[in-house]
Design a protein around this motif. Structure first.
Motif, PDB file in Angstrom:
ATOM      1  N   LEU A  48       1.432   0.421 -12.786  1.00 15.97           N
ATOM      2  CA  LEU A  48       0.903  -0.631 -11.925  1.00 15.97           C
ATOM      3  C   LEU A  48       1.166  -2.012 -12.513  1.00 15.97           C
ATOM      4  CD1 LEU A  48      -0.618  -1.427  -9.392  1.00 15.97           C
ATOM      5  CD2 LEU A  48      -2.757  -1.131 -10.643  1.00 15.97           C
ATOM      6  N   ALA A  49       1.049  -2.142 -13.839  1.00 10.84           N
ATOM      7  CA  ALA A  49       1.300  -3.424 -14.492  1.00 10.84           C
ATOM      8  C   ALA A  49       2.763  -3.838 -14.323  1.00 10.84           C
ATOM      9  CB  ALA A  49       0.948  -3.342 -15.974  1.00 10.84           C
TER      10      ALA A  49
ATOM     11  N   LYS B 161       2.610   9.813  -8.401  1.00 13.94           N
ATOM     12  CA  LYS B 161       3.348  10.615  -9.382  1.00 13.94           C
ATOM     13  C   LYS B 161       2.700  10.595 -10.763  1.00 13.94           C
ATOM     14  CE  LYS B 161       7.605   9.233  -6.996  1.00 13.94           C
ATOM     15  NZ  LYS B 161       8.855   8.444  -7.115  1.00 13.94           N
ATOM     16  N   CYS B 162       1.641   9.790 -10.928  1.00  9.52           N
ATOM     17  CA  CYS B 162       1.022   9.620 -12.244  1.00  9.52           C
ATOM     18  C   CYS B 162      -0.256  10.442 -12.352  1.00  9.52           C
ATOM     19  CB  CYS B 162       0.688   8.146 -12.489  1.00  9.52           C
ATOM     20  SG  CYS B 162       2.111   7.047 -12.480  1.00  9.52           S
TER      21      CYS B 162
ATOM     22  N   VAL C 150       0.834  -1.203   0.000  1.00  6.80           N
ATOM     23  CA  VAL C 150       0.000   0.000   0.000  1.00  6.80           C
ATOM     24  C   VAL C 150       0.870   1.254   0.000  1.00  6.80           C
ATOM     25  CG1 VAL C 150      -1.769   1.300   1.238  1.00  6.80           C
ATOM     26  CG2 VAL C 150      -1.907  -1.199   1.133  1.00  6.80           C
ATOM     27  N   VAL C 151       1.902   1.256   0.834  1.00  5.52           N
ATOM     28  CA  VAL C 151       2.806   2.410   0.905  1.00  5.52           C
ATOM     29  C   VAL C 151       3.520   2.615  -0.425  1.00  5.52           C
ATOM     30  CG1 VAL C 151       4.907   3.307   1.984  1.00  5.52           C
ATOM     31  CG2 VAL C 151       3.138   2.258   3.395  1.00  5.52           C
ATOM     32  N   GLN C 152       4.034   1.516  -0.990  1.00  5.24           N
ATOM     33  CA  GLN C 152       4.779   1.603  -2.246  1.00  5.24           C
ATOM     34  C   GLN C 152       3.901   2.088  -3.387  1.00  5.24           C
ATOM     35  OE1 GLN C 152       6.307  -2.122  -3.957  1.00  5.24           O
ATOM     36  NE2 GLN C 152       8.292  -1.110  -4.219  1.00  5.24           N
ATOM     37  N   LEU C 153       2.682   1.563  -3.473  1.00  7.70           N
ATOM     38  CA  LEU C 153       1.785   1.975  -4.557  1.00  7.70           C
ATOM     39  C   LEU C 153       1.308   3.414  -4.376  1.00  7.70           C
ATOM     40  CD1 LEU C 153      -0.292  -1.269  -5.174  1.00  7.70           C
ATOM     41  CD2 LEU C 153       1.348  -0.189  -6.712  1.00  7.70           C
ATOM     42  N   THR C 154       1.115   3.827  -3.149  1.00 11.93           N
ATOM     43  CA  THR C 154       0.747   5.223  -2.896  1.00 11.93           C
ATOM     44  C   THR C 154       1.821   6.152  -3.443  1.00 11.93           C
ATOM     45  OG1 THR C 154      -0.494   4.633  -0.897  1.00 11.93           O
ATOM     46  CG2 THR C 154       0.198   6.936  -1.117  1.00 11.93           C
ATOM     47  N   GLU C 155       3.079   5.781  -3.217  1.00 11.63           N
ATOM     48  CA  GLU C 155       4.193   6.605  -3.698  1.00 11.63           C
ATOM     49  C   GLU C 155       4.330   6.524  -5.215  1.00 11.63           C
ATOM     50  OE1 GLU C 155       9.073   6.892  -3.220  1.00 11.63           O
ATOM     51  OE2 GLU C 155       7.884   5.762  -1.756  1.00 11.63           O
TER      52      GLU C 155
END
Length: 205
Positions: free
Chosen positions: A92-93, A81-82, A72-77
């Protein structure tokens, strides 16, 4: 070199035991991993293990919690930016492919849950672990892609679809890039469908 405080020493011990547990469980499976081997490979005694964890299930649930929260933390970061929806889906892919390369997480989680269900110990702690992860990822995607969801779709389901394609199921055993390709197909269709149901908002090709 300054001596570690008691708290620092305990934190280091716990960190090494967690790292050892992951390696041992990845090698022998959840059922085949023993507390003795986990402690030994970390360089500690069983006493050190029990000073930090209640049992083998406890250490593995803490491992999974760290992995789930980290996603969750990594995807939030990453996704923060996108701004372009298609760029976000591509990012994400790529993430799904990188995470999917480590197939041990998915298989270990399934093994643990099956054993807990068989032993009638499956409880709120197990379910909450995955629910929080799925909902966290789903909320990020709904927000960033501005998805208009129709029931029964929810953050829990959206995040679950992406994470199941990333970590579990047959996609893990297909060609390289299969998890990311599946995530890309699903999210592009979700995005376009959402735009189609929102008057005046065109879907990006």
């Amino acid at each position: 070199m300054a001596r570690l405080t008691r708290e620092q020493s305990q934190a280091r011990t716990k960190e090494k035991l967690l790292a050892s547990a992951y390696e041992v469980m990845a090698r022998y499976g959840y059922a085949g991993a023993s507390i003795e081997r986990i402690a030994e490979e970390a360089g500690y005694s069983k006493g050190a293990f029990y000073s930090n964890f209640a049992n083998k299930e406890d250490i593995f649930l803490q491992l999974l919690a760290g992995n789930a929260g980290g996603d969750v933390v990594q995807l939030t970061e990453l996704l923060g930016k996108c701004d372009d929806p298609m760029d976000l889906i591509d990012v994400l892919a790529t993430w799904a492919n990188n995470r999917g390369d480590d197939r041990k997480w998915g298989m270990l989680a399934i093994e643990l849950l099956r054993m807990a269900q068989h032993d009638h110990t499956l409880g709120d702690r197990h379910i909450k672990l995955f629910r929080d992860q799925w909902e966290g990822v789903g909320k990020i995607l709904i927000d960033k892609l501005d998805l208009v969801m129709q029931p029964p779709a929810s953050p829990f389901y959206i995040g679950g679809i992406v994470l199941e394609l990333t970590y579990g199921g047959i996609s893990s055993f297909l060609k390289d890039g299969a998890p990311g390709d599946m995530v890309r197909v699903v999210l592009r269709d979700m995005y376009r469908s959402s735009r189609a149901t929102t008057p005046g908002v065109p879907a990006k090709a």
